[in-house]
Design a protein around this motif. Sequence first.
Motif, mmCIF file in Angstrom:
data_model
loop_
_atom_site.group_PDB
_atom_site.id
_atom_site.type_symbol
_atom_site.label_atom_id
_atom_site.label_comp_id
_atom_site.label_asym_id
_atom_site.label_seq_id
_atom_site.Cartn_x
_atom_site.Cartn_y
_atom_site.Cartn_z
ATOM 1 N N ILE B 42 0.843 -1.198 0.000
ATOM 2 C CA ILE B 42 0.000 0.000 0.000
ATOM 3 C C ILE B 42 0.878 1.247 0.000
ATOM 4 O O ILE B 42 1.785 1.375 0.816
ATOM 5 C CB ILE B 42 -0.942 0.019 1.230
ATOM 6 N N ALA B 44 0.665 5.291 0.498
ATOM 7 C CA ALA B 44 -0.190 6.383 0.979
ATOM 8 C C ALA B 44 0.331 7.699 0.430
ATOM 9 O O ALA B 44 1.516 7.999 0.564
ATOM 10 C CB ALA B 44 -0.207 6.422 2.502
ATOM 11 N N GLN B 59 0.487 7.425 -8.390
ATOM 12 C CA GLN B 59 -0.579 6.425 -8.268
ATOM 13 C C GLN B 59 -0.519 5.429 -9.413
ATOM 14 O O GLN B 59 -0.618 4.216 -9.210
ATOM 15 C CB GLN B 59 -1.943 7.123 -8.214
ATOM 16 N N ARG B 68 -1.514 -0.954 -4.139
ATOM 17 C CA ARG B 68 -2.785 -0.341 -3.769
ATOM 18 C C ARG B 68 -2.553 1.051 -3.193
ATOM 19 O O ARG B 68 -1.444 1.361 -2.784
ATOM 20 C CB ARG B 68 -3.472 -1.211 -2.688
ATOM 21 N N LEU B 69 -3.627 1.818 -3.108
ATOM 22 C CA LEU B 69 -3.510 3.233 -2.770
ATOM 23 C C LEU B 69 -4.433 3.670 -1.646
ATOM 24 O O LEU B 69 -5.616 3.306 -1.642
ATOM 25 C CB LEU B 69 -3.881 4.080 -3.999
ATOM 26 N N ILE B 70 -3.895 4.445 -0.722
ATOM 27 C CA ILE B 70 -4.735 5.258 0.154
ATOM 28 C C ILE B 70 -4.145 6.670 0.135
ATOM 29 O O ILE B 70 -3.074 6.890 -0.414
ATOM 30 C CB ILE B 70 -4.813 4.741 1.611
ATOM 31 N N GLY B 71 -4.844 7.617 0.752
ATOM 32 C CA GLY B 71 -4.258 8.945 0.817
ATOM 33 C C GLY B 71 -5.271 10.053 0.821
ATOM 34 O O GLY B 71 -6.480 9.823 0.773
ATOM 35 N N PHE B 72 -4.756 11.261 0.917
ATOM 36 C CA PHE B 72 -5.613 12.450 0.831
ATOM 37 C C PHE B 72 -4.884 13.481 -0.007
ATOM 38 O O PHE B 72 -3.668 13.442 -0.155
ATOM 39 C CB PHE B 72 -5.940 13.007 2.223
ATOM 40 N N ASP B 73 -5.646 14.398 -0.575
ATOM 41 C CA ASP B 73 -5.005 15.440 -1.365
ATOM 42 C C ASP B 73 -5.638 16.781 -1.081
ATOM 43 O O ASP B 73 -5.446 17.713 -1.834
ATOM 44 C CB ASP B 73 -5.071 15.126 -2.849
ATOM 45 N N ASP B 74 -6.330 16.872 0.010
ATOM 46 C CA ASP B 74 -7.016 18.116 0.298
ATOM 47 C C ASP B 74 -7.118 18.233 1.804
ATOM 48 O O ASP B 74 -8.109 17.842 2.407
ATOM 49 C CB ASP B 74 -8.411 18.068 -0.321
ATOM 50 N N ILE B 93 -0.447 6.935 9.798
ATOM 51 C CA ILE B 93 -0.621 6.434 8.428
ATOM 52 C C ILE B 93 0.487 5.455 8.060
ATOM 53 O O ILE B 93 0.273 4.531 7.280
ATOM 54 C CB ILE B 93 -0.737 7.604 7.419
ATOM 55 N N TYR B 96 -0.491 2.027 8.446
ATOM 56 C CA TYR B 96 -1.400 1.457 7.448
ATOM 57 C C TYR B 96 -0.696 1.113 6.141
ATOM 58 O O TYR B 96 -1.208 0.326 5.355
ATOM 59 C CB TYR B 96 -2.517 2.457 7.111
ATOM 60 N N ALA B 97 0.413 1.783 5.856
ATOM 61 C CA ALA B 97 0.986 1.763 4.512
ATOM 62 C C ALA B 97 2.389 1.180 4.492
ATOM 63 O O ALA B 97 3.017 0.996 5.539
ATOM 64 C CB ALA B 97 1.022 3.189 3.956
#
Lengths: 359, 359, 359
Positions: B42, B44, B59, B68-74, B93, B96-97
Amino acid sequence: MHTRDLIDLAELKPSELQDILRFTGFIAQNPQYYRGNAEHKIMATLFYEPSTRTQMSFQAAMLRLGGRLIGFDDPDNSSVAKGESLKDTVRVISNYADVLVIRSPLEGAALAASLYSRCPVINAGDGGHLHPTQTLTDLATLDNAVGRLDHLTVGLCGDNLNGRTVHSLVKTLSRYAGNHFVMISTPELALPGYLLDEITRGGSTYARAETLEEAIPALDVLYMTRIQKERFASVDEYERLKDVFVLDRAKLKHAKSALRILHPLPRVNEIAVDVDDDPRATYFAQTEYGLYARMALLQRVLEHTDRAVPTAPADTHKARCTNERCVTSKEHYLPRLFKETDAGLVCRYCEQLSMNNGQ
Amino acid sequence: MHTRDLIDLAELKPSELQDILRFTGFIAQNPQYYRGNAEHKIMATLFYEPSTRTQMSFQAAMLRLGGRLIGFDDPDNSSVAKGESLKDTVRVISNYADVLVIRSPLEGAALAASLYSRCPVINAGDGGHLHPTQTLTDLATLDNAVGRLDHLTVGLCGDNLNGRTVHSLVKTLSRYAGNHFVMISTPELALPGYLLDEITRGGSTYARAETLEEAIPALDVLYMTRIQKERFASVDEYERLKDVFVLDRAKLKHAKSALRILHPLPRVNEIAVDVDDDPRATYFAQTEYGLYARMALLQRVLEHTDRAVPTAPADTHKARCTNERCVTSKEHYLPRLFKETDAGLVCRYCEQLSMNNGQ
Amino acid sequence: MHTRDLIDLAELKPSELQDILRFTGFIAQNPQYYRGNAEHKIMATLFYEPSTRTQMSFQAAMLRLGGRLIGFDDPDNSSVAKGESLKDTVRVISNYADVLVIRSPLEGAALAASLYSRCPVINAGDGGHLHPTQTLTDLATLDNAVGRLDHLTVGLCGDNLNGRTVHSLVKTLSRYAGNHFVMISTPELALPGYLLDEITRGGSTYARAETLEEAIPALDVLYMTRIQKERFASVDEYERLKDVFVLDRAKLKHAKSALRILHPLPRVNEIAVDVDDDPRATYFAQTEYGLYARMALLQRVLEHTDRAVPTAPADTHKARCTNERCVTSKEHYLPRLFKETDAGLVCRYCEQLSMNNGQ
């Protein structure tokens, strides 16, 4: 699980909760054994309010099981905001997904969603009402990092009046034998009376402490939460007390070496940064147990593969819930569901007493 | 790689950079050979400022490897905005990653993140400071589309004063033999003196040109960047010069047929659209090499599987960095790390000279 | 498919449309048979305006085929907003992806994107112009839930003047034998004349009805759409007519038992909630057929694996399209493409008549 959905941890039978906690422990030891268990499955996250932490924890859990993700986390940026009902959104997205994870500012939203979903629904927080996977995370942390859920002396430091996660933890731990709670807060922010009743009814005990310093030597577990500045009785009171409920390295000196410090995170400054490297600081590990607990939970709910839309229940009463934060205040088509109690009708969605009984 | 993280391309040993570039070339030839190499992993993305281009490139790279991907951009739309420290976010995080990719407007944010992460950290841009994977992209493009990184005549057209990607490219190419740089800009937007020193110290050479037209016939590589209107000395100057630094088909007439035109993108109008179909236009292919370079880099950092949180380094000095854009100006718990230079203390995070040395 | 892209459903040969519909039916029966068919493929969603419903439908379809996702759905939060041209974005992202799904408020945006993409482009809605996968969804629903696309009596209730999905459905069904359309709306919101011509030209027939009640007994299919309040001739008219075009359980009493009720969703209140549990309500199942139709379509376009950028077509005329909502009004580099018709030049992007022919 005998229920398809996880709306409220209290609905689980003790053996089911035990099963999920034990499963979490197995996963924690060998997470990679489970990595194909949700292959070809899709989890949809319906986040009607942003909660990056909770969302990423669920996403990582699903990905670690080999599953896939769809979802939204910003309803303003979606057709969801264009006046669509929760029912329609759930009917449609449950056509696409195998499990829905819902977060909403409205109390009872997850229960409402479960009435219309073709797949299991997990409550990822419904306003100030419930947040069962946070409690599951807390329990899994105790189970793994302390080794038991009973005969614990648990300090609850911070805002015990408004802390949703504190209430839920107290409720659940009160079902186990021999726990003792020490409430560390201002009198104004003490645990609500109904929870004190639950504690004693279950055979547990409680005491109050005015400072963290005084309470800490006896504790096996210290559960910290934040007190928002505006929750103090006055600015003077805030200035006088703000440091009393902050955990730092100095206060830890008199704590047991086996103490475990938990915090639901995010923290602001109620735990000083210098505590982070103390081996008793368990709040970061707690998020890892949260990942494994969600992996366990997801696997259990994905065992339900019947995709029929549930039959919507009929109104139980003619009353309307008067709680403005209840999902029924926005979604008017919802069946009116109440429980009769000595105090009056209690809404099944938000669990608040309704003020216009029987009208 | 001898380091777990990629914060600054300059930290790589020449042999490590060479390895990543060669690996990139292999991937470019048969990307599908590598498609399972990050399975069950994963990535992140922690994007504290939006950068769709960079984020999608990472990505796609991770997905092309089967990851696989998790994350935020805002961050405004996340608990990250609720005052949580970078440290806490990274500690959580990284539970998790398997790899974190961080972008921040704060200089040194990626280095700061790497101090608390359980998994490798890749710098995807920290303010105006570094953007190593853009440079890696540029190098991979030269290596593959030109065939070498030495004995090149490289035109640098645009804003050579403020262009982070230009600086990083010049620094790196100066380590290879026989390169010659032609700086094509206004005097006000010339390369900073310390970079001119680096060029000559490494045995490379440089010259200045006032117009693109004059410089273009000699070039093997033309690296274009945008000059923002407000960077010209005056409106008059802008009007007089704005076309001088715009590449169009007419100016290309006198260029070598083997010229390669690069641009970090996005462009505005500094390259006319009619250049896109010229075989020398390499800026779109450059983004594809960027994909392969990130695939190579991800595979290298994912070889580090130790998940221990690093031991945080101790303060090296009592000084505080005085750069307001430095990550230490917001995250006060960070250890104070400085390098002593002839000019004074230089902050290890933002690499700026600190103004209150020793205080 | 003989075209690489799906911009307009009308471009498909009848046999190709038939193939996709039949394939959709197969998938609906055994969706799990197809779950590896897009493995290692990446779908990029370029959503220049948010449309959670459409985006999630495509995403779920791609994931159900084993594919992967990148994309954006909020251009304000992306470098795309920083003045980058559609062409550049498409050139770059098509380097990362195997299929692009584009949604834009600009008419003709998907066609424009297809001119520069290295991989197939699917139109997920271009302003008020086309939305071919919604029509595909509608047709797949009829094909599966009704069993045929011909000899149907189809009621069209709501805004028949402005309803993009209605127009597209009418156009397509007019190519099948023996269909009869009953238009149920105010005179102001009747189907445009050119569509009435298409109906009769294809051998189908039509009639008008003033109320839903009057029309409903004869219908095999009822296609409901919303009438926005401001589309009524006056507030009085709105108050007088608003309930006439609302479907509820009472009006359903005189309908055939085999009626199928469709709606493109989201609905507001044009279908009462008490209709949802009627077996004739097909609008939620419709979204599931939409999922299968998109799975079929994605598999067909992914058969095109040539990754060459298309040769951009030359201007056909010197005219400029005068439609402000046309993609050519924002993206000036686009080739000027027109069809000559009796009425004048028609823009190939937005299919509007250009007002300054030949200038």
